[in-house]
Design a protein around this motif. Sequence first.
Motif, PDB file in Angstrom:
ATOM      1  N   ALA A  56       0.903  -1.263  -0.010  1.00 40.29           N
ATOM      2  CA  ALA A  56      -0.047   0.137   0.214  1.00 40.29           C
ATOM      3  C   ALA A  56       0.827   1.343  -0.031  1.00 40.29           C
ATOM      4  O   ALA A  56       1.957   1.426   0.567  1.00 40.29           O
ATOM      5  N   ASP A  57       0.208   2.350  -0.691  1.00 42.10           N
ATOM      6  CA  ASP A  57       0.884   3.639  -0.664  1.00 42.10           C
ATOM      7  C   ASP A  57       0.231   4.710   0.195  1.00 42.10           C
ATOM      8  O   ASP A  57       0.591   5.637   0.832  1.00 42.10           O
ATOM      9  N   ILE A  58      -1.033   4.453   0.414  1.00 42.73           N
ATOM     10  CA  ILE A  58      -2.127   5.077   1.070  1.00 42.73           C
ATOM     11  C   ILE A  58      -2.632   4.555   2.405  1.00 42.73           C
ATOM     12  O   ILE A  58      -3.386   3.400   2.086  1.00 42.73           O
ATOM     13  N   PRO A  83       7.767   5.804  -0.571  1.00 41.17           N
ATOM     14  CA  PRO A  83       6.928   6.836  -0.018  1.00 41.17           C
ATOM     15  C   PRO A  83       5.485   6.423   0.607  1.00 41.17           C
ATOM     16  O   PRO A  83       4.983   5.616  -0.346  1.00 41.17           O
ATOM     17  N   LYS A  84       4.936   7.104   1.458  1.00 43.37           N
ATOM     18  CA  LYS A  84       3.751   6.621   1.822  1.00 43.37           C
ATOM     19  C   LYS A  84       2.941   8.157   2.634  1.00 43.37           C
ATOM     20  O   LYS A  84       3.450   8.962   3.171  1.00 43.37           O
ATOM     21  N   ASP A 116      -0.982  13.088   6.773  1.00 36.75           N
ATOM     22  CA  ASP A 116      -0.893  13.969   5.623  1.00 36.75           C
ATOM     23  C   ASP A 116      -2.129  14.768   5.022  1.00 36.75           C
ATOM     24  O   ASP A 116      -2.032  15.636   4.419  1.00 36.75           O
ATOM     25  N   SER A 117      -3.151  14.088   5.567  1.00 36.72           N
ATOM     26  CA  SER A 117      -4.629  14.852   5.253  1.00 36.72           C
ATOM     27  C   SER A 117      -5.647  14.248   6.179  1.00 36.72           C
ATOM     28  O   SER A 117      -5.750  13.325   6.470  1.00 36.72           O
ATOM     29  N   GLU A 138      -1.201  14.234  -3.841  1.00 33.08           N
ATOM     30  CA  GLU A 138      -0.230  15.456  -4.122  1.00 33.08           C
ATOM     31  C   GLU A 138       0.838  15.369  -3.184  1.00 33.08           C
ATOM     32  O   GLU A 138       2.102  15.480  -3.563  1.00 33.08           O
ATOM     33  N   LYS A 139       0.693  14.938  -1.838  1.00 33.32           N
ATOM     34  CA  LYS A 139       1.806  14.718  -1.102  1.00 33.32           C
ATOM     35  C   LYS A 139       2.697  13.530  -1.344  1.00 33.32           C
ATOM     36  O   LYS A 139       3.721  13.582  -1.354  1.00 33.32           O
ATOM     37  N   LEU A 140       1.782  12.669  -1.902  1.00 34.82           N
ATOM     38  CA  LEU A 140       2.529  11.315  -2.162  1.00 34.82           C
ATOM     39  C   LEU A 140       3.503  11.763  -3.330  1.00 34.82           C
ATOM     40  O   LEU A 140       4.860  11.271  -3.518  1.00 34.82           O
ATOM     41  N   ALA A 141       3.117  12.567  -4.214  1.00 34.31           N
ATOM     42  CA  ALA A 141       3.920  12.916  -5.424  1.00 34.31           C
ATOM     43  C   ALA A 141       5.434  13.568  -4.891  1.00 34.31           C
ATOM     44  O   ALA A 141       6.589  13.224  -5.313  1.00 34.31           O
ATOM     45  N   GLU A 142       5.013  14.637  -4.080  1.00 35.91           N
ATOM     46  CA  GLU A 142       6.117  15.319  -3.306  1.00 35.91           C
ATOM     47  C   GLU A 142       7.185  14.124  -2.720  1.00 35.91           C
ATOM     48  O   GLU A 142       8.453  14.290  -2.858  1.00 35.91           O
TER      49      GLU A 142
END
Length: 165
Positions: A56-58, A83-84, A116-117, A138-142
């Motif tokens: 999982a990423d999120i 990243p997560k 993050d959110s 968007e935070k995952l992209a950063e």
Amino acid sequence: MIPKKLLNKSRVKSPWLIHFDCGSCNGCDIEVLACLTPLYDVERFGILNVGNPKHADILVVTGTVNHRNQKALKNVYDQMPEPKVVVAIGACGSTGGIFREAYNVVGGVDQVIPVDSYVPGCAPKPERIIDGIVLALEKLAEKGKRVDEGIFERLAGTREAISAR
Ligand code: SF4
């Protein structure tokens, strides 16, 4: 080798999500499930619901963190690769909500892991949950850019070390 931009773009365009219930009243869980139905169709963002934190990423968390489940929550978070990102759902996930002052309650998700959110509401509508997840993307992209830089730097270092032999 996969180009850096493509790696991050694929991650953000097809993120995999895991849902963890920290002891909610199930109000928020029903709304999270509604996001997966054809009516709200969160899969149009490429999002896939998975059962294994290692994939999982999120991390989407519903409910109040208490003394019994805080270790389980941290354990799920620690198993996810970088990243997560973490999305705290509802008043309970964001702050502890109406259970905040209870003897066994630790508080919101951010008392145990970084968030993050935040998605306010009791329970939040599926549209708000999807908004919160898109913000997290968007935070995952950063974060992804930073992680990829590190990976590519390490790979370059390894290549130099091999060619110097
Ligand atoms: S925010 Fe409301 S609906 Fe969601 S778990 Fe807490 S009490 Fe239930």
